[in-house]
Design a protein around this motif. Structure first.
Motif, PDB file in Angstrom:
ATOM      1  N   SER A 182       0.848  -1.199   0.000  1.00 59.33           N
ATOM      2  CA  SER A 182       0.000   0.000   0.000  1.00 59.33           C
ATOM      3  C   SER A 182       0.880   1.245   0.000  1.00 59.33           C
ATOM      4  CB  SER A 182      -0.934   0.004   1.208  1.00 59.33           C
ATOM      5  OG  SER A 182      -0.176   0.111   2.395  1.00 59.33           O
ATOM      6  N   ALA A 183       0.407   2.259  -0.675  1.00 52.19           N
ATOM      7  CA  ALA A 183       1.157   3.516  -0.769  1.00 52.19           C
ATOM      8  C   ALA A 183       1.077   4.256   0.565  1.00 52.19           C
ATOM      9  CB  ALA A 183       0.589   4.380  -1.873  1.00 52.19           C
ATOM     10  N   GLU A 184       2.188   4.846   0.931  1.00 52.79           N
ATOM     11  CA  GLU A 184       2.204   5.643   2.152  1.00 52.79           C
ATOM     12  C   GLU A 184       1.729   7.050   1.835  1.00 52.79           C
ATOM     13  OE1 GLU A 184       5.801   5.577   4.433  1.00 52.79           O
ATOM     14  OE2 GLU A 184       6.263   3.555   3.751  1.00 52.79           O
ATOM     15  N   LYS A 185       0.947   7.582   2.738  1.00 48.71           N
ATOM     16  CA  LYS A 185       0.467   8.947   2.543  1.00 48.71           C
ATOM     17  C   LYS A 185       1.563   9.918   2.956  1.00 48.71           C
ATOM     18  CE  LYS A 185      -4.296   7.814   2.984  1.00 48.71           C
ATOM     19  NZ  LYS A 185      -5.555   7.983   3.503  1.00 48.71           N
ATOM     20  N   THR A 186       1.707  10.958   2.164  1.00 48.58           N
ATOM     21  CA  THR A 186       2.695  11.982   2.470  1.00 48.58           C
ATOM     22  C   THR A 186       1.971  13.278   2.815  1.00 48.58           C
ATOM     23  OG1 THR A 186       2.847  12.800   0.219  1.00 48.58           O
ATOM     24  CG2 THR A 186       4.286  10.953   0.804  1.00 48.58           C
ATOM     25  N   ARG A 234       2.163  16.079   1.478  1.00 46.31           N
ATOM     26  CA  ARG A 234       1.797  16.835   0.268  1.00 46.31           C
ATOM     27  C   ARG A 234       0.775  16.106  -0.608  1.00 46.31           C
ATOM     28  NH1 ARG A 234       3.048  21.558  -1.484  1.00 46.31           N
ATOM     29  NH2 ARG A 234       3.014  20.780  -3.597  1.00 46.31           N
ATOM     30  N   GLN A 235       0.307  14.958  -0.173  1.00 48.72           N
ATOM     31  CA  GLN A 235      -0.593  14.183  -1.016  1.00 48.72           C
ATOM     32  C   GLN A 235      -1.860  14.958  -1.367  1.00 48.72           C
ATOM     33  OE1 GLN A 235      -1.741  10.366   0.526  1.00 48.72           O
ATOM     34  NE2 GLN A 235      -2.167   9.583  -1.503  1.00 48.72           N
ATOM     35  N   LEU A 236      -2.481  15.613  -0.389  1.00 53.24           N
ATOM     36  CA  LEU A 236      -3.692  16.373  -0.662  1.00 53.24           C
ATOM     37  C   LEU A 236      -3.400  17.504  -1.641  1.00 53.24           C
ATOM     38  CD1 LEU A 236      -6.668  16.950  -0.206  1.00 53.24           C
ATOM     39  CD2 LEU A 236      -6.032  18.290   1.800  1.00 53.24           C
ATOM     40  N   ASN A 276      -1.084  17.575  -3.897  1.00 52.94           N
ATOM     41  CA  ASN A 276      -0.864  16.966  -5.215  1.00 52.94           C
ATOM     42  C   ASN A 276      -2.191  16.643  -5.904  1.00 52.94           C
ATOM     43  OD1 ASN A 276       1.891  17.081  -4.776  1.00 52.94           O
ATOM     44  ND2 ASN A 276       2.036  14.944  -4.128  1.00 52.94           N
TER      45      ASN A 276
END
Length: 144
Positions: free
Chosen positions: A3-7, A9-11, A13
């Motif tokens: 699973s991808a990790e949330k960063t 800056r994700q929102l 992006n």
């Protein structure tokens, strides 16, 4: 499968992709979008685009806005307006008092709060233009 990790800056992006995609078909350096809720989003826009959005806000007194809606309704007595439909849906009598309440609660209050959020934010450059200046002196106001 991993699973991808949330960063952090994700929102930003995601929002950046939405904004870019929404206006990708427009080949102009400046885009005018009439949505009255942009001031509310100025912080997110700033963090996404790394620059302050420039927002032009036409302003008019709240009683003038509400009376303008009422005048348009009265000029179109033969039609069921969206405001009267709101009253019908809420099973409320169709009268000026109820119309004014619906206009404020559903169509004026929300953009007003958005305007105040943008005004109180440090994340937007906002230009306020009086509605009457646009109507009465449109060409001169445009030159400002």
């Amino acid at each position: 499968m991993r699973s991808a990790e949330k960063t952090p800056r994700q929102l930003e992006n995601i929002v950046g992709g939405i904004i870019e995609g929404a206006y990708k078909h427009i080949d102009k350096p400046i885009i005018v979008d009439k949505n009255r809720l942009w001031p509310r989003m100025s912080g997110l826009i700033y963090s996404t685009l790394q620059s302050k959005p420039k927002i032009i806000c036409t302003v008019r007194s709240i009683p003038d806005v509400i009376s303008s809606y009422i005048l348009l309704i009265e000029r179109n007595k033969d039609k069921t307006t969206f405001i009267d439909q709101d009253l019908i849906d809420a099973n409320l009598p169709i009268n000026t008092k109820n119309r004014c309440r619906v206009i404020w609660e559903r169509y004026v209050g929300h953009p007003y709060k958005s305007l105040m959020m943008g005004y109180n934010s440090k994340n937007a450059d906002m230009l306020f233009v009086e509605y009457n200046d646009i109507v009465n002196n449109g060409q001169e106001t445009k030159k400002m």
